[in-house]
Design an enzyme around this catalytic site. Structure first.
Site, short mmCIF file in Angstrom:
data_model
loop_
_atom_site.label_atom_id
_atom_site.label_comp_id
_atom_site.label_asym_id
_atom_site.label_seq_id
_atom_site.Cartn_x
_atom_site.Cartn_y
_atom_site.Cartn_z
N GLY A 28 40.41 47.64 2.97
CA GLY A 28 40.31 48.42 1.75
C GLY A 28 38.90 48.33 1.17
N ASN A 29 38.60 49.23 0.27
CA ASN A 29 37.26 49.27 -0.33
C ASN A 29 37.31 50.00 -1.66
OD1 ASN A 29 37.30 51.93 1.29
ND2 ASN A 29 37.08 50.34 2.86
N SER A 74 32.52 50.87 5.81
CA SER A 74 32.60 51.87 6.89
C SER A 74 33.32 53.14 6.42
CB SER A 74 33.33 51.27 8.10
OG SER A 74 34.62 50.85 7.70
N GLU A 75 34.00 53.05 5.27
CA GLU A 75 34.69 54.23 4.71
C GLU A 75 33.85 54.92 3.64
OE1 GLU A 75 37.10 55.40 6.17
OE2 GLU A 75 38.49 53.87 6.86
N HIS A 94 40.43 52.53 -1.96
CA HIS A 94 41.15 52.71 -0.69
C HIS A 94 41.82 51.38 -0.36
CE1 HIS A 94 42.14 53.29 3.44
NE2 HIS A 94 41.13 52.58 3.92
N HIS A 96 44.92 49.20 2.08
CA HIS A 96 45.86 49.17 3.21
C HIS A 96 47.15 48.52 2.69
CE1 HIS A 96 42.66 49.43 6.65
NE2 HIS A 96 42.40 50.25 5.65
N HIS A 159 47.36 54.22 8.26
CA HIS A 159 46.08 53.67 7.82
C HIS A 159 46.15 53.05 6.42
CE1 HIS A 159 41.49 54.64 7.15
NE2 HIS A 159 41.80 53.42 6.80
P1 13P Z 1 35.32 48.19 5.42
O1 13P Z 1 35.53 46.69 5.55
O2 13P Z 1 34.18 48.68 6.28
O3 13P Z 1 35.20 48.60 3.98
O4 13P Z 1 36.58 48.92 6.03
C1 13P Z 1 37.85 48.40 5.92
C2 13P Z 1 38.82 49.52 5.88
O5 13P Z 1 39.54 49.62 4.93
C3 13P Z 1 38.88 50.51 6.96
O6 13P Z 1 39.74 51.55 6.65
#
Ligand code: 13P
Length: 217
Positions: A28-29, A74-75, A94, A96, A159
């Site tokens: 998550g982010n 990465s998101e 975001h 999970h 996801h």
């Molecule tokens: P990051 O650690 O790059 O933020 O990504 C984790 C993630 O939630 C991928 O969907």
């Protein structure tokens, strides 16, 4: 501009999401849109319990690094594409989170079984599967939010979920409401009976009672 205050806000929101288990480990982010148009976002692949406020990264609206020692999430395209699509959105979460992911795997949207799901602009739809971290995730999620201006959260197949808000607190609450709605729906389904959604009449009544005067047409 000095980004310290905003890094602290993203840090605090992320740790609050960890506290309520919407975000675990490094999954998550979180981001916030800044007054100068840039974005403060969590770093990639960091255990959030070990993160410090200065680990939060500043990127521009296209995801290019502006400030920070760490790699941005990465998101980042998921976050920046949503900001481009929805000028009213200033924060993105975001997660999970487990109930949201569970429903996404069977492509079941979250119907209006509780007020929480109404307040995030539900029924909450499910977008298709795209590999996490790819540009398609951002493109497709942003299309959902652009075509449904009242929508504040979205399930992402196999996801996670993404919630948006006018500020970090709002995005945090919308993520929480979505996950709690998914949990409620899950529990209701365990009875073997069909969960009843709020009716159009129920919705009109809620809106009349709770809508702020300036929002009334
Ligand atoms: P990051 O650690 O790059 O933020 O990504 C984790 C993630 O939630 C991928 O969907």
């Amino acid at each position: 501009m000095n980004y310290l205050e905003y890094k602290q806000q993203v840090y605090d929101t992320t740790l609050s999401l960890v506290d309520i288990q919407l975000i675990r480990l490094s999954a998550g982010n979180v981001s916030v849109r800044l007054p100068d148009g840039n974005v403060a976002i969590t770093p990639s692949a960091i255990l959030y319990r070990k993160m410090v406020p200065d680990d939060i990264v500043i990127v521009d609206i296209n995801g290019n690094l502006i400030e920070g020692d760490k790699k941005p999430s990465s998101e980042k395209a998921l976050h920046t594409d949503i900001y481009k699509a929805r000028p009213d959105v200033n924060a993105v979460v975001h997660a999970h989170s487990v109930y949201s992911i569970a429903f996404s795997t069977v492509e079941m949207e979250l119907p209006l079984v509780c007020v929480e799901l109404f307040s995030v602009g539900g029924p909450v739809p499910v977008m298709g599967y795209y590999c996490p971290g790819t540009p398609e995730v951002g493109k497709v999620a942003a299309e959902f939010f652009a075509t449904r201006p009242r929508l504040k959260s979205l399930l992402m197949k196999n996801h996670g979920m993404v919630a948006v808000g006018k500020d970090l607190d709002d995005a945090y609450q919308n993520a929480y409401k979505t996950e709690i709605g998914a949990e409620i729906y899950h529990l209701a389904l365990q009875t073997g009976k069909k969960p009843q959604a709020l009716t159009e009449e129920n919705i009109q009544e809620i809106m009349a009672r709770y809508q702020k005067p300036q929002e009334k047409k």
